[in-house]
Write a protein that holds these residues in place. Structure first.
Motif, mmCIF file in Angstrom:
data_model
loop_
_atom_site.group_PDB
_atom_site.id
_atom_site.type_symbol
_atom_site.label_atom_id
_atom_site.label_comp_id
_atom_site.label_asym_id
_atom_site.label_seq_id
_atom_site.Cartn_x
_atom_site.Cartn_y
_atom_site.Cartn_z
ATOM 1 N N ALA A 75 0.839 -1.198 0.000
ATOM 2 C CA ALA A 75 0.000 0.000 0.000
ATOM 3 C C ALA A 75 0.874 1.248 0.000
ATOM 4 O O ALA A 75 0.580 2.232 -0.691
ATOM 5 N N LEU A 76 1.971 1.200 0.767
ATOM 6 C CA LEU A 76 2.883 2.345 0.793
ATOM 7 C C LEU A 76 3.550 2.536 -0.561
ATOM 8 O O LEU A 76 3.696 3.665 -1.038
ATOM 9 N N ARG A 77 3.951 1.437 -1.192
ATOM 10 C CA ARG A 77 4.546 1.538 -2.533
ATOM 11 C C ARG A 77 3.572 2.182 -3.515
ATOM 12 O O ARG A 77 3.961 3.002 -4.349
ATOM 13 N N GLY A 78 2.311 1.797 -3.408
ATOM 14 C CA GLY A 78 1.317 2.347 -4.326
ATOM 15 C C GLY A 78 1.088 3.828 -4.121
ATOM 16 O O GLY A 78 0.918 4.581 -5.090
ATOM 17 N N PHE A 79 1.095 4.258 -2.861
ATOM 18 C CA PHE A 79 0.853 5.668 -2.567
ATOM 19 C C PHE A 79 2.087 6.531 -2.774
ATOM 20 O O PHE A 79 2.004 7.664 -3.219
ATOM 21 N N ARG A 80 3.293 5.979 -2.441
ATOM 22 C CA ARG A 80 4.532 6.742 -2.540
ATOM 23 C C ARG A 80 5.556 5.970 -3.379
ATOM 24 O O ARG A 80 6.510 5.389 -2.855
ATOM 25 N N PRO A 81 5.362 5.951 -4.715
ATOM 26 C CA PRO A 81 6.325 5.237 -5.561
ATOM 27 C C PRO A 81 7.716 5.853 -5.561
ATOM 28 O O PRO A 81 8.667 5.239 -6.045
ATOM 29 N N ASP A 82 7.853 7.076 -5.009
ATOM 30 C CA ASP A 82 9.159 7.730 -4.939
ATOM 31 C C ASP A 82 10.038 7.125 -3.849
ATOM 32 O O ASP A 82 11.258 7.327 -3.853
ATOM 33 N N ILE A 83 9.451 6.378 -2.907
ATOM 34 C CA ILE A 83 10.221 5.782 -1.818
ATOM 35 C C ILE A 83 10.805 4.446 -2.276
ATOM 36 O O ILE A 83 10.072 3.526 -2.640
ATOM 37 N N ILE A 84 12.125 4.352 -2.265
ATOM 38 C CA ILE A 84 12.795 3.099 -2.605
ATOM 39 C C ILE A 84 12.801 2.163 -1.408
ATOM 40 O O ILE A 84 12.570 0.964 -1.521
ATOM 41 N N GLY A 85 13.063 2.705 -0.238
ATOM 42 C CA GLY A 85 13.119 1.911 0.978
ATOM 43 C C GLY A 85 13.850 2.676 2.059
ATOM 44 O O GLY A 85 14.164 3.866 1.902
ATOM 45 N N SER A 86 14.135 1.997 3.161
ATOM 46 C CA SER A 86 14.817 2.670 4.256
ATOM 47 C C SER A 86 15.623 1.674 5.077
ATOM 48 O O SER A 86 15.372 0.466 5.052
ATOM 49 N N ILE A 87 16.591 2.222 5.802
ATOM 50 C CA ILE A 87 17.390 1.485 6.773
ATOM 51 C C ILE A 87 17.259 2.223 8.101
ATOM 52 O O ILE A 87 17.474 3.430 8.161
ATOM 53 N N THR A 88 16.871 1.511 9.145
ATOM 54 C CA THR A 88 16.753 2.109 10.471
ATOM 55 C C THR A 88 17.702 1.415 11.421
ATOM 56 O O THR A 88 17.671 0.194 11.564
ATOM 57 N N ALA A 89 18.561 2.204 12.060
ATOM 58 C CA ALA A 89 19.511 1.689 13.042
ATOM 59 C C ALA A 89 19.108 2.210 14.413
ATOM 60 O O ALA A 89 18.888 3.411 14.594
ATOM 61 N N ALA B 192 17.587 6.175 7.491
ATOM 62 C CA ALA B 192 17.915 6.743 6.181
ATOM 63 C C ALA B 192 16.832 6.296 5.210
ATOM 64 O O ALA B 192 16.671 5.094 4.969
ATOM 65 N N ALA B 193 16.075 7.258 4.683
ATOM 66 C CA ALA B 193 15.019 6.965 3.714
ATOM 67 C C ALA B 193 15.528 7.347 2.324
ATOM 68 O O ALA B 193 16.005 8.471 2.121
ATOM 69 N N TYR B 194 15.410 6.421 1.393
ATOM 70 C CA TYR B 194 15.965 6.582 0.051
ATOM 71 C C TYR B 194 14.843 6.873 -0.942
ATOM 72 O O TYR B 194 13.836 6.153 -0.976
ATOM 73 N N PHE B 195 15.048 7.915 -1.759
ATOM 74 C CA PHE B 195 14.031 8.348 -2.710
ATOM 75 C C PHE B 195 14.621 8.398 -4.122
ATOM 76 O O PHE B 195 15.824 8.580 -4.295
ATOM 77 N N THR B 196 13.737 8.298 -5.100
ATOM 78 C CA THR B 196 14.181 8.365 -6.482
ATOM 79 C C THR B 196 14.798 9.728 -6.796
ATOM 80 O O THR B 196 15.806 9.809 -7.501
ATOM 81 N N SER B 197 14.204 10.805 -6.267
ATOM 82 C CA SER B 197 14.748 12.154 -6.448
ATOM 83 C C SER B 197 14.136 13.056 -5.395
ATOM 84 O O SER B 197 13.083 12.738 -4.807
ATOM 85 N N GLU B 198 14.770 14.208 -5.135
ATOM 86 C CA GLU B 198 14.208 15.136 -4.165
ATOM 87 C C GLU B 198 12.890 15.721 -4.670
ATOM 88 O O GLU B 198 11.931 15.876 -3.906
ATOM 89 N N GLU C 13 7.101 16.142 -3.859
ATOM 90 C CA GLU C 13 5.754 15.985 -4.411
ATOM 91 C C GLU C 13 4.974 14.944 -3.610
ATOM 92 O O GLU C 13 3.790 15.123 -3.305
ATOM 93 N N GLY C 14 5.648 13.859 -3.249
ATOM 94 C CA GLY C 14 4.998 12.832 -2.446
ATOM 95 C C GLY C 14 4.591 13.343 -1.073
ATOM 96 O O GLY C 14 3.536 12.969 -0.556
ATOM 97 N N GLU C 15 5.410 14.201 -0.479
ATOM 98 C CA GLU C 15 5.088 14.774 0.831
ATOM 99 C C GLU C 15 3.806 15.596 0.781
ATOM 100 O O GLU C 15 3.061 15.663 1.761
ATOM 101 N N ARG C 16 3.563 16.225 -0.358
ATOM 102 C CA ARG C 16 2.376 17.068 -0.489
ATOM 103 C C ARG C 16 1.114 16.253 -0.760
ATOM 104 O O ARG C 16 0.001 16.788 -0.667
ATOM 105 N N SER C 17 1.270 14.986 -1.102
ATOM 106 C CA SER C 17 0.110 14.143 -1.404
ATOM 107 C C SER C 17 -0.654 13.821 -0.122
ATOM 108 O O SER C 17 -0.053 13.590 0.924
ATOM 109 N N GLN C 18 -1.954 13.810 -0.218
ATOM 110 C CA GLN C 18 -2.801 13.516 0.930
ATOM 111 C C GLN C 18 -3.082 12.017 0.974
ATOM 112 O O GLN C 18 -3.715 11.476 0.073
#
Length: 203
Positions: free
Chosen positions: A130-144, A154-160, A165-170
């Protein structure tokens, strides 16, 4: 996986630090047993953060004990102002595809956790599709997870641009409700470190 977080204020030009990291790859990487990769960069205000991944704490220790590693860090540490902090993290989680050297933008998030076991149980049940569908810009993350109750993600995105744009999505109401539940496992405010030009490397 073992992760070491290295963080400090940069005193030199960021190009000097980038050259130091490149030199590590040229001269020391081949003998760094168990090194899995590095995510690093410098924020707009001159804060450096490095997230270095090893297969195990033992592999990381063997690397740090090498004389050539010690010499490299002695020289590189001169590029920082004030104290450089380290967090050695034996507790690490990956979300979706974890990190990626193809990411165009990395956002590092730091804060404190109120209930780690509850958070991890919640994340295990999270609907990543569901997260992939809503935010395709998110590649994944590593949490330490830090030993003192803090965390670095560290959250990895396709581009800033796509991340903003994804942050502005409701998000849908159901997803907003789930996010509210997740936030109950944390405490205090979060700090965001934007790496607009991330330095990404792996074997």
């Amino acid at each position: 996986m073992f992760v070491q977080i290295i963080q400090g204020g940069l005193a030199a030009d960021r190009a000097e630090l980038k050259e130091a990291l490149d030199r590590w790859e040229r001269e020391l990487e081949s003998s760094a047993e168990g090194w899995l990769g590095t995510t690093a960069g410098v924020t707009d205000d001159g804060t450096f953060i490095g997230i270095v991944r090893f297969a195990s704490v033992e592999a990381a220790r063997r690397n740090s004990e090498r004389p050539e590693q010690h010499r490299w860090w002695t020289e590189t540490s001169k590029l920082f102002r004030g104290e450089v902090t380290f967090h050695d993290c034996t507790d690490v989680d990956l979300m979706m595809d974890g990190g990626s050297d193809d990411a165009g933008f990395v956002q590092v998030i730091q804060g404190r956790i109120r209930d780690l076991e509850g958070l991890r149980a919640y994340l295990r049940d999270m609907d990543e599709q569901a997260l992939r569908g809503f935010r395709p810009d998110i590649i994944g993350s590593i949490t330490a997870y830090h030993a003192d109750g803090g965390f670095t993600e560290a959250a990895y995105f396709t581009s800033e641009a796509e991340a903003r744009e994804g942050e502005r999505s409701q998000p849908p109401q159901e997803m907003r409700d789930e996010m509210d539940k997740m936030m109950a496992f944390y405490e205090g405010e979060w700090t965001y470190l934007d790496l607009r030009e991330p330095w990404l490397s792996s074997p």
